[in-house]
Design a protein around this motif. Sequence first.
Motif, PDB file in Angstrom:
ATOM      1  N   ASP A 164       0.614  -1.189   0.295  1.00 22.60           N
ATOM      2  CA  ASP A 164      -0.097   0.210   0.466  1.00 22.60           C
ATOM      3  C   ASP A 164       0.819   0.737  -0.260  1.00 22.60           C
ATOM      4  OD1 ASP A 164      -1.986  -1.703  -0.447  1.00 22.60           O
ATOM      5  OD2 ASP A 164      -2.828  -1.174   2.247  1.00 22.60           O
ATOM      6  N   GLY A 165       1.620   1.904  -0.821  1.00 26.73           N
ATOM      7  CA  GLY A 165       3.061   2.838  -0.820  1.00 26.73           C
ATOM      8  C   GLY A 165       3.685   2.820  -0.010  1.00 26.73           C
ATOM      9  N   GLU A 166       3.861   1.607   1.017  1.00 22.45           N
ATOM     10  CA  GLU A 166       4.666   1.846   2.305  1.00 22.45           C
ATOM     11  C   GLU A 166       5.967   0.650   2.691  1.00 22.45           C
ATOM     12  OE1 GLU A 166       3.173   4.455   5.197  1.00 22.45           O
ATOM     13  OE2 GLU A 166       2.019   2.942   5.313  1.00 22.45           O
ATOM     14  N   TRP A 167       7.168   0.558   2.439  1.00 23.23           N
ATOM     15  CA  TRP A 167       7.991  -0.337   2.450  1.00 23.23           C
ATOM     16  C   TRP A 167       8.416  -0.724   3.962  1.00 23.23           C
ATOM     17  CZ3 TRP A 167      10.097  -2.229  -1.700  1.00 23.23           C
ATOM     18  CH2 TRP A 167       9.914  -1.290  -2.717  1.00 23.23           C
ATOM     19  N   TYR A 168       7.912  -2.380   3.906  1.00 18.82           N
ATOM     20  CA  TYR A 168       7.761  -2.861   5.705  1.00 18.82           C
ATOM     21  C   TYR A 168       9.164  -3.999   5.211  1.00 18.82           C
ATOM     22  CZ  TYR A 168       3.311  -1.458   6.140  1.00 18.82           C
ATOM     23  OH  TYR A 168       1.752  -0.504   6.616  1.00 18.82           O
ATOM     24  N   SER A 169       9.623  -3.842   6.398  1.00 14.17           N
ATOM     25  CA  SER A 169      11.214  -4.486   6.619  1.00 14.17           C
ATOM     26  C   SER A 169      10.414  -6.086   7.226  1.00 14.17           C
ATOM     27  CB  SER A 169      11.973  -4.168   7.507  1.00 14.17           C
ATOM     28  OG  SER A 169      13.768  -4.854   7.665  1.00 14.17           O
ATOM     29  N   VAL A 170      10.690  -7.184   5.995  1.00 11.24           N
ATOM     30  CA  VAL A 170      10.629  -8.498   6.848  1.00 11.24           C
ATOM     31  C   VAL A 170      12.108  -9.652   6.385  1.00 11.24           C
ATOM     32  CG1 VAL A 170       7.863  -8.217   6.335  1.00 11.24           C
ATOM     33  CG2 VAL A 170      10.238  -8.944   4.634  1.00 11.24           C
ATOM     34  N   GLY A 171      12.773  -8.712   6.060  1.00 13.92           N
ATOM     35  CA  GLY A 171      14.175  -9.480   6.105  1.00 13.92           C
ATOM     36  C   GLY A 171      14.484 -10.499   7.468  1.00 13.92           C
ATOM     37  N   LYS A 172      14.200 -10.223   8.431  1.00 15.82           N
ATOM     38  CA  LYS A 172      14.322 -10.727   9.517  1.00 15.82           C
ATOM     39  C   LYS A 172      12.979 -12.189  10.298  1.00 15.82           C
ATOM     40  CE  LYS A 172      16.937  -7.647  12.300  1.00 15.82           C
ATOM     41  NZ  LYS A 172      17.171  -7.398  13.368  1.00 15.82           N
ATOM     42  N   PHE A 173      12.264 -11.833   8.883  1.00 13.39           N
ATOM     43  CA  PHE A 173      10.374 -12.728   9.245  1.00 13.39           C
ATOM     44  C   PHE A 173      10.583 -13.750   8.339  1.00 13.39           C
ATOM     45  CE2 PHE A 173       6.940 -13.565   8.245  1.00 13.39           C
ATOM     46  CZ  PHE A 173       6.180 -14.126   9.193  1.00 13.39           C
ATOM     47  N   VAL A 174      11.843 -13.795   7.517  1.00 14.12           N
ATOM     48  CA  VAL A 174      11.832 -14.582   6.967  1.00 14.12           C
ATOM     49  C   VAL A 174      12.226 -16.056   6.694  1.00 14.12           C
ATOM     50  CG1 VAL A 174      13.282 -15.392   4.236  1.00 14.12           C
ATOM     51  CG2 VAL A 174      12.650 -13.586   4.650  1.00 14.12           C
ATOM     52  N   PRO A 175      12.796 -16.612   7.753  1.00 14.76           N
ATOM     53  CA  PRO A 175      12.785 -18.113   8.246  1.00 14.76           C
ATOM     54  C   PRO A 175      11.428 -18.322   8.755  1.00 14.76           C
ATOM     55  CG  PRO A 175      15.359 -16.801   8.673  1.00 14.76           C
ATOM     56  CD  PRO A 175      14.103 -15.698   7.753  1.00 14.76           C
ATOM     57  N   VAL A 204      -2.099  -9.437   7.236  1.00 18.20           N
ATOM     58  CA  VAL A 204      -0.739  -8.989   7.785  1.00 18.20           C
ATOM     59  C   VAL A 204       0.329  -8.421   8.310  1.00 18.20           C
ATOM     60  CG1 VAL A 204      -0.614 -11.183   6.765  1.00 18.20           C
ATOM     61  CG2 VAL A 204       0.709  -9.854   5.565  1.00 18.20           C
ATOM     62  N   MET A 205      -0.403  -7.335   7.653  1.00 18.08           N
ATOM     63  CA  MET A 205       0.039  -6.252   8.021  1.00 18.08           C
ATOM     64  C   MET A 205       0.255  -5.392   9.128  1.00 18.08           C
ATOM     65  SD  MET A 205       3.830  -6.363   6.512  1.00 18.08           S
ATOM     66  CE  MET A 205       3.651  -6.736   4.505  1.00 18.08           C
ATOM     67  N   LYS A 206      -0.822  -5.311   9.494  1.00 20.14           N
ATOM     68  CA  LYS A 206      -1.324  -5.034  10.769  1.00 20.14           C
ATOM     69  C   LYS A 206      -1.195  -4.271  11.810  1.00 20.14           C
ATOM     70  CE  LYS A 206      -6.086  -4.284  12.880  1.00 20.14           C
ATOM     71  NZ  LYS A 206      -7.322  -5.322  13.528  1.00 20.14           N
ATOM     72  N   HIS A 207      -0.331  -5.039  11.730  1.00 19.28           N
ATOM     73  CA  HIS A 207       0.472  -5.131  13.545  1.00 19.28           C
ATOM     74  C   HIS A 207       2.205  -4.684  12.606  1.00 19.28           C
ATOM     75  CE1 HIS A 207      -2.675  -5.916  15.488  1.00 19.28           C
ATOM     76  NE2 HIS A 207      -2.896  -7.188  14.900  1.00 19.28           N
ATOM     77  N   ARG A 208       3.047  -4.372  11.823  1.00 22.17           N
ATOM     78  CA  ARG A 208       3.631  -4.369  11.549  1.00 22.17           C
ATOM     79  C   ARG A 208       4.042  -1.923  11.497  1.00 22.17           C
ATOM     80  NH1 ARG A 208       8.161  -7.496  10.037  1.00 22.17           N
ATOM     81  NH2 ARG A 208       7.336  -9.743  10.529  1.00 22.17           N
ATOM     82  N   LYS A 209       4.950  -1.850  11.156  1.00 16.85           N
ATOM     83  CA  LYS A 209       4.744  -0.690  10.860  1.00 16.85           C
ATOM     84  C   LYS A 209       5.842  -0.161   9.669  1.00 16.85           C
ATOM     85  CE  LYS A 209       4.936   0.849  16.128  1.00 16.85           C
ATOM     86  NZ  LYS A 209       5.631   1.688  17.146  1.00 16.85           N
ATOM     87  N   PRO A 210       5.744   0.331   8.853  1.00 19.54           N
ATOM     88  CA  PRO A 210       6.095   0.462   8.001  1.00 19.54           C
ATOM     89  C   PRO A 210       8.130   1.216   8.340  1.00 19.54           C
ATOM     90  CG  PRO A 210       4.713   2.049   7.681  1.00 19.54           C
ATOM     91  CD  PRO A 210       4.261   1.145   9.240  1.00 19.54           C
ATOM     92  N   VAL A 211       8.407   1.428   7.584  1.00 15.73           N
ATOM     93  CA  VAL A 211      10.205   1.721   6.776  1.00 15.73           C
ATOM     94  C   VAL A 211       9.932   3.526   7.051  1.00 15.73           C
ATOM     95  CG1 VAL A 211      12.422   1.913   6.614  1.00 15.73           C
ATOM     96  CG2 VAL A 211      11.350  -0.802   7.021  1.00 15.73           C
ATOM     97  N   ARG A 212       9.450   3.009   5.958  1.00 17.07           N
ATOM     98  CA  ARG A 212       9.170   4.706   4.981  1.00 17.07           C
ATOM     99  C   ARG A 212       8.208   4.423   3.587  1.00 17.07           C
ATOM    100  NH1 ARG A 212      12.059   4.697   0.470  1.00 17.07           N
ATOM    101  NH2 ARG A 212      13.328   2.846  -0.559  1.00 17.07           N
ATOM    102  N   ALA A 213       7.848   5.358   3.387  1.00 14.73           N
ATOM    103  CA  ALA A 213       7.691   6.187   2.151  1.00 14.73           C
ATOM    104  C   ALA A 213       8.236   5.694   0.756  1.00 14.73           C
ATOM    105  CB  ALA A 213       6.086   6.792   2.342  1.00 14.73           C
ATOM    106  N   ALA A 214       6.801   4.715  -0.218  1.00 12.98           N
ATOM    107  CA  ALA A 214       7.769   4.521  -0.819  1.00 12.98           C
ATOM    108  C   ALA A 214       7.814   5.509  -1.801  1.00 12.98           C
ATOM    109  CB  ALA A 214       7.103   4.040  -1.664  1.00 12.98           C
TER     110      ALA A 214
END
Length: 610
Positions: A164-175, A204-214
């Motif tokens: 939805d136009g915002e970047w989220y960090s999920v790298g640590k969640f991959v495993p 699934v993104m409801k409780h995650r905070k975006p890193v920044r807007a794209a």
Amino acid sequence: MPLNIPPTRPLLGLAAGAALTTACLAYTNGSTNPNHPLLTSPTRGPGDSSPVTGGTLGACAWGSDGSACLGENGTIANQNGGHTILWKMVQVAPWALGCALLLWCAYRYCTKEESDVRKEEGKPSSAKASTADKSVGAPPTAATIDKICPVREKAREQGLVLYDGEWYSVGKFVPHHPGGDEVLRQYLGSDISFVARVMHRKDVMKHRKPVRAASEEEKRALSSRREEVVHEMLEDYRVNCATEQKSSSPAESKRGKSFNLEAFEKDAHEMYRRFVERGYFRPTLFWLFHKTALVLFFLSLSIACMKVLPSADSGDATPLSYILPGVFLGLFWHQSGYMMHDAEHHNLIGNERINDILGWMYGTVFLGVNGAWWREEHREHHALTNTFDDDGFKDPQMREDVWIQHKKLIPFYGEEVIHFLCNFQHILFLPIIFVAGRVGIVVDSTLTERKFRPWTILGNALHILLHYLILSQTSFPLRVYAMASIQQAILSLQLLGNHYTKQWNPVHAATEGHFFAWQIMCCQDFACSKWTRWYYGGLNFHYSHHIFPTLPREYFHVTTPQIQRLCEKHGLPFEEVGFVDCVSGMVSNFNEVRKDFAKHGTGSLALMYS
């Protein structure tokens, strides 16, 4: 609001039918007991060996061991001298009544479907559907499917996804991704706004905070790349259609040249939002009860045929004595497989844990296929349908060592000894499916499970015990099992036919495109009557299932016409073929691919053809 499919009376009828078809198991098991109510009378009882007169079969007596009385010709007779066939008709009566109730409910359900579709088509949308501008969006002339998008590669390295136009960090969640680390890894750097919604029941993104807007530049770069990929896929599809002579109409040849990504994305998101508002993603108990009754009905019908039809000891046995029980046992597996499919998609009931238990019961215990193994592979299949990379297949459920379904996959074959069979795949495909398909998937699902689970061992033990009890009712256990395996092979052909003749794409390009358009081009629907949909389990509507994996099967007949209209509006293909045509197409495709394998295969096991 969800569709009001289940009227009260059909629901009660289904419950009654299920009760009758399962309760009669105990009823029939008592038919050879001399103390059975129908084998005793006020004037006679077990152990009374005096002859009975007046019957057309002559004298009848209880044996000293309490066995059923025998007529002069050695056939079973009741104390009143009744014919064996009358007693068998009494035994079959509960199944006949249960069958009638189920058929009545099926009639009510199928006739209800047509009114549901008409009602759905007449519903106004709460928001205006966007109209595609057919004059814009021409495919870029220099677009290639192997092109690298710098914005995506940078975001991938940082472990970001766009939502939805915002970047989220999920790298640590991959495993820790429940759907598999490979799935989330392949989507890193991509816009997952649509695919994340349709693949999950919750935000699934409801409780995650975006890193920044794209930035606008990043959005434009990703959008441009998505459009390039979709156009390239459409071009590839059109070329394949021309090569296979599937269509020579001007409409087909122009398909894809007027595609407008922005308008299409608006309509796709609007369609998803409309389905959510109308409750299509909420499963109903009616579907669970209805299909469970059908599963138990075929099981009880198989056992009834084993008991009623002549056995090998009677001397009157015919091929029907094992064909009919085998076919109905195969249908029991068939329908159990569909229920496992629903449960492992968490589409049977709202609670995920209960869905997993139901998937274990229908899959591991009833069908004999490890439900947990299937769930892990099937999630990857939905997220990475018909994809590959430099290392090989990314869709685990579409890979087999004994055949190659697309010329793009030839580089991955030729080095292992078993790949030699690919030279004869057009001949071996159907025999392998019908002869070894059942055993292959049962063994594979047990031995290749990624994580050891004690429940799997218990489920396998219960499956063996259940089928020992079932097959002990017949004097042809191996023949019945073989016929059931042949029946199950039709399910395998159906599921493979939905994808085998469709196009394959590099995984990095497919995940950069639009999920909706990608699934449209690597799936196809089966054309069938509304009266045979039960046999195909509703998965003949495969577009609905792959575009919206969390959509329960009970709504596919309503959503598919809307998907078809959207495809026609935006110039996307929508293919519907009959089952026989699909199987014929797979065999023809295997023949063409094995020729390419022989001429261009890099391995040492490809035969050379002129």
